[in-house]
Scaffold this motif. Sequence first.
Motif, mmCIF file in Angstrom:
data_model
loop_
_atom_site.group_PDB
_atom_site.id
_atom_site.type_symbol
_atom_site.label_atom_id
_atom_site.label_comp_id
_atom_site.label_asym_id
_atom_site.label_seq_id
_atom_site.Cartn_x
_atom_site.Cartn_y
_atom_site.Cartn_z
ATOM 1 N N GLY A 26 0.826 -1.235 0.066
ATOM 2 C CA GLY A 26 0.065 0.122 0.099
ATOM 3 C C GLY A 26 0.821 1.199 0.091
ATOM 4 O O GLY A 26 0.488 2.203 -0.801
ATOM 5 N N ILE A 27 1.865 1.332 0.845
ATOM 6 C CA ILE A 27 2.889 2.260 0.935
ATOM 7 C C ILE A 27 3.515 2.706 -0.628
ATOM 8 O O ILE A 27 3.591 3.961 -1.083
ATOM 9 C CB ILE A 27 3.876 2.077 1.973
ATOM 10 C CG1 ILE A 27 3.289 2.307 3.178
ATOM 11 C CG2 ILE A 27 4.838 3.312 1.851
ATOM 12 C CD1 ILE A 27 4.431 1.930 4.316
ATOM 13 N N VAL A 28 3.916 1.641 -1.157
ATOM 14 C CA VAL A 28 4.356 1.956 -2.429
ATOM 15 C C VAL A 28 3.640 2.212 -3.475
ATOM 16 O O VAL A 28 3.878 3.026 -4.386
ATOM 17 C CB VAL A 28 5.114 0.556 -2.826
ATOM 18 C CG1 VAL A 28 5.699 0.383 -4.312
ATOM 19 C CG2 VAL A 28 6.502 0.207 -1.782
ATOM 20 N N LEU A 29 2.319 1.891 -3.429
ATOM 21 C CA LEU A 29 1.385 2.063 -4.763
ATOM 22 C C LEU A 29 1.168 3.517 -4.469
ATOM 23 O O LEU A 29 0.584 4.142 -5.591
ATOM 24 C CB LEU A 29 0.149 1.105 -4.543
ATOM 25 C CG LEU A 29 0.292 -0.180 -4.816
ATOM 26 C CD1 LEU A 29 -0.853 -1.143 -4.724
ATOM 27 C CD2 LEU A 29 0.767 -0.433 -6.345
ATOM 28 N N GLY A 34 0.289 8.011 -8.001
ATOM 29 C CA GLY A 34 0.148 9.214 -8.101
ATOM 30 C C GLY A 34 1.117 9.701 -9.297
ATOM 31 O O GLY A 34 0.916 10.663 -9.987
ATOM 32 N N LEU A 35 2.437 9.316 -9.355
ATOM 33 C CA LEU A 35 3.153 9.742 -10.369
ATOM 34 C C LEU A 35 2.721 9.403 -11.652
ATOM 35 O O LEU A 35 2.799 10.100 -12.639
ATOM 36 C CB LEU A 35 4.898 9.304 -10.073
ATOM 37 C CG LEU A 35 5.897 9.418 -10.952
ATOM 38 C CD1 LEU A 35 5.807 11.061 -11.308
ATOM 39 C CD2 LEU A 35 7.274 8.787 -10.825
ATOM 40 N N ILE A 36 2.520 8.402 -11.853
ATOM 41 C CA ILE A 36 1.711 7.836 -13.365
ATOM 42 C C ILE A 36 0.672 8.650 -13.622
ATOM 43 O O ILE A 36 0.637 9.017 -14.748
ATOM 44 C CB ILE A 36 1.576 6.297 -13.105
ATOM 45 C CG1 ILE A 36 2.805 5.409 -12.896
ATOM 46 C CG2 ILE A 36 0.833 5.754 -14.432
ATOM 47 C CD1 ILE A 36 2.623 3.974 -12.661
ATOM 48 N N ALA A 37 -0.154 8.739 -12.648
ATOM 49 C CA ALA A 37 -1.567 9.667 -12.818
ATOM 50 C C ALA A 37 -0.806 11.049 -13.350
ATOM 51 O O ALA A 37 -1.443 11.571 -14.316
ATOM 52 C CB ALA A 37 -2.179 9.766 -11.831
ATOM 53 N N CYS A 38 -0.155 11.724 -12.573
ATOM 54 C CA CYS A 38 0.234 12.906 -12.855
ATOM 55 C C CYS A 38 1.108 13.015 -14.378
ATOM 56 O O CYS A 38 0.619 14.069 -14.942
ATOM 57 C CB CYS A 38 1.186 13.550 -11.719
ATOM 58 S SG CYS A 38 0.393 13.796 -10.322
ATOM 59 N N LEU A 39 1.903 12.194 -14.572
ATOM 60 C CA LEU A 39 2.557 12.258 -16.019
ATOM 61 C C LEU A 39 1.588 11.996 -17.129
ATOM 62 O O LEU A 39 1.582 12.620 -18.119
ATOM 63 C CB LEU A 39 3.573 10.973 -15.871
ATOM 64 C CG LEU A 39 5.013 11.150 -14.943
ATOM 65 C CD1 LEU A 39 5.644 9.931 -15.202
ATOM 66 C CD2 LEU A 39 5.661 12.452 -15.552
ATOM 67 N N PHE A 225 11.684 5.506 -9.459
ATOM 68 C CA PHE A 225 11.117 4.010 -9.463
ATOM 69 C C PHE A 225 12.123 3.043 -8.574
ATOM 70 O O PHE A 225 11.690 2.420 -7.730
ATOM 71 C CB PHE A 225 10.967 3.640 -10.653
ATOM 72 C CG PHE A 225 9.621 4.216 -11.595
ATOM 73 C CD1 PHE A 225 8.942 4.611 -10.653
ATOM 74 C CD2 PHE A 225 9.727 4.406 -12.844
ATOM 75 C CE1 PHE A 225 7.498 5.185 -11.616
ATOM 76 C CE2 PHE A 225 8.725 4.905 -13.647
ATOM 77 C CZ PHE A 225 7.641 5.478 -12.788
ATOM 78 N N SER A 226 13.413 3.278 -8.911
ATOM 79 C CA SER A 226 14.349 2.323 -8.063
ATOM 80 C C SER A 226 14.423 2.795 -6.679
ATOM 81 O O SER A 226 14.482 2.105 -5.653
ATOM 82 C CB SER A 226 15.598 2.477 -8.608
ATOM 83 O OG SER A 226 16.132 3.861 -8.698
ATOM 84 N N ALA A 229 11.338 0.959 -4.858
ATOM 85 C CA ALA A 229 11.681 -0.394 -5.088
ATOM 86 C C ALA A 229 12.719 -0.719 -4.050
ATOM 87 O O ALA A 229 12.509 -1.803 -3.521
ATOM 88 C CB ALA A 229 12.356 -0.782 -6.552
ATOM 89 N N PHE A 230 13.505 0.045 -3.972
ATOM 90 C CA PHE A 230 14.478 -0.145 -2.612
ATOM 91 C C PHE A 230 13.891 -0.298 -1.392
ATOM 92 O O PHE A 230 14.181 -1.106 -0.548
ATOM 93 C CB PHE A 230 15.625 1.009 -2.548
ATOM 94 C CG PHE A 230 16.729 0.900 -1.569
ATOM 95 C CD1 PHE A 230 17.999 0.195 -1.977
ATOM 96 C CD2 PHE A 230 16.598 1.276 -0.261
ATOM 97 C CE1 PHE A 230 18.904 -0.051 -0.780
ATOM 98 C CE2 PHE A 230 17.484 1.184 0.597
ATOM 99 C CZ PHE A 230 18.800 0.438 0.160
ATOM 100 N N HIS A 231 13.011 0.747 -1.230
ATOM 101 C CA HIS A 231 12.106 0.921 0.327
ATOM 102 C C HIS A 231 11.191 -0.273 0.175
ATOM 103 O O HIS A 231 10.792 -0.857 1.280
ATOM 104 C CB HIS A 231 11.250 2.064 0.448
ATOM 105 C CG HIS A 231 12.355 3.311 0.427
ATOM 106 N ND1 HIS A 231 13.064 3.360 1.752
ATOM 107 C CD2 HIS A 231 12.678 4.348 -0.199
ATOM 108 C CE1 HIS A 231 13.679 4.559 1.731
ATOM 109 N NE2 HIS A 231 13.468 5.102 0.798
#
Length: 254
Positions: A26-29, A34-39, A225-226, A229-231
């Motif tokens: 949930g935290i990652v999504l 948000g970023l994909i929607a904004c782009l 994105f990386s 993914a790290f987190h």
Amino acid sequence: MLQGPYGSLDRDRPLIRLPFTSFAVGIVLLPLTGLIACLSISLMYHFEDATYTHCHVSNYLPSISAAISRVPERYIWRCCIGLHSAPRYLVAAAYFNFYRGRFAKRMLELLLSGLALVCSLAENTGLLVLTYVSSTETYSVHKNGFVVFVGSSLLHMLITCRLWQVIKRYYVNPEEMKSYRWKVRLFLFNVSCCLAAAYFFRRHNKYCETGVYTLFALFEYLVVFSNVAFHMTAFWDFGSNEVIVATPPEDKRY
């Protein structure tokens, strides 16, 4: 709080009990969505404004700062990061407690654990600053927030990889080994993307070549994105744990 799989809080009447794996997803999504929607919105409805640069050359992708600075993108991004940031502070504290348990008698690693906590808090705070102060409002504050975010993020990743290098020497848990390997890969990939983004940004400002800013924007996306993914490797680190919200025990003394 984070609770191990065998802990019992029945007497505390848990209000929320959630597997950490679901919590992590949930935290990652939130920032990804948000970023994909904004782009997407920027490319479809604000393409000319979002891809404009001072060089007046053709550009095909907006930078993240440009993509989150207009309406409604600004509010979508702020909503997602606002919901994302509070759990991130919780996870930072959880990692610090985790490291204290593993390195109780190792002073250097304990100091690095404290520094990792500071970097994690600074990274999250920098993300909040660059989110809530857009580049079209106060550029200098937005820029400083971005610098704090990237700098503390890289230092946090480096320290984390060092701590997990020590952990893997003494523990053979397959999940922890997988977590360590992915942390190292994602850190190296993130550093490479940061260097590439910095190169293309500098080249764009110096030579104003067509499409170079697009390459900067692309590598900027890969940095984010990386980082996410790290987190996400916390999925393995705390996979058997739960996130619990509970009421305190009632005081029976009258």
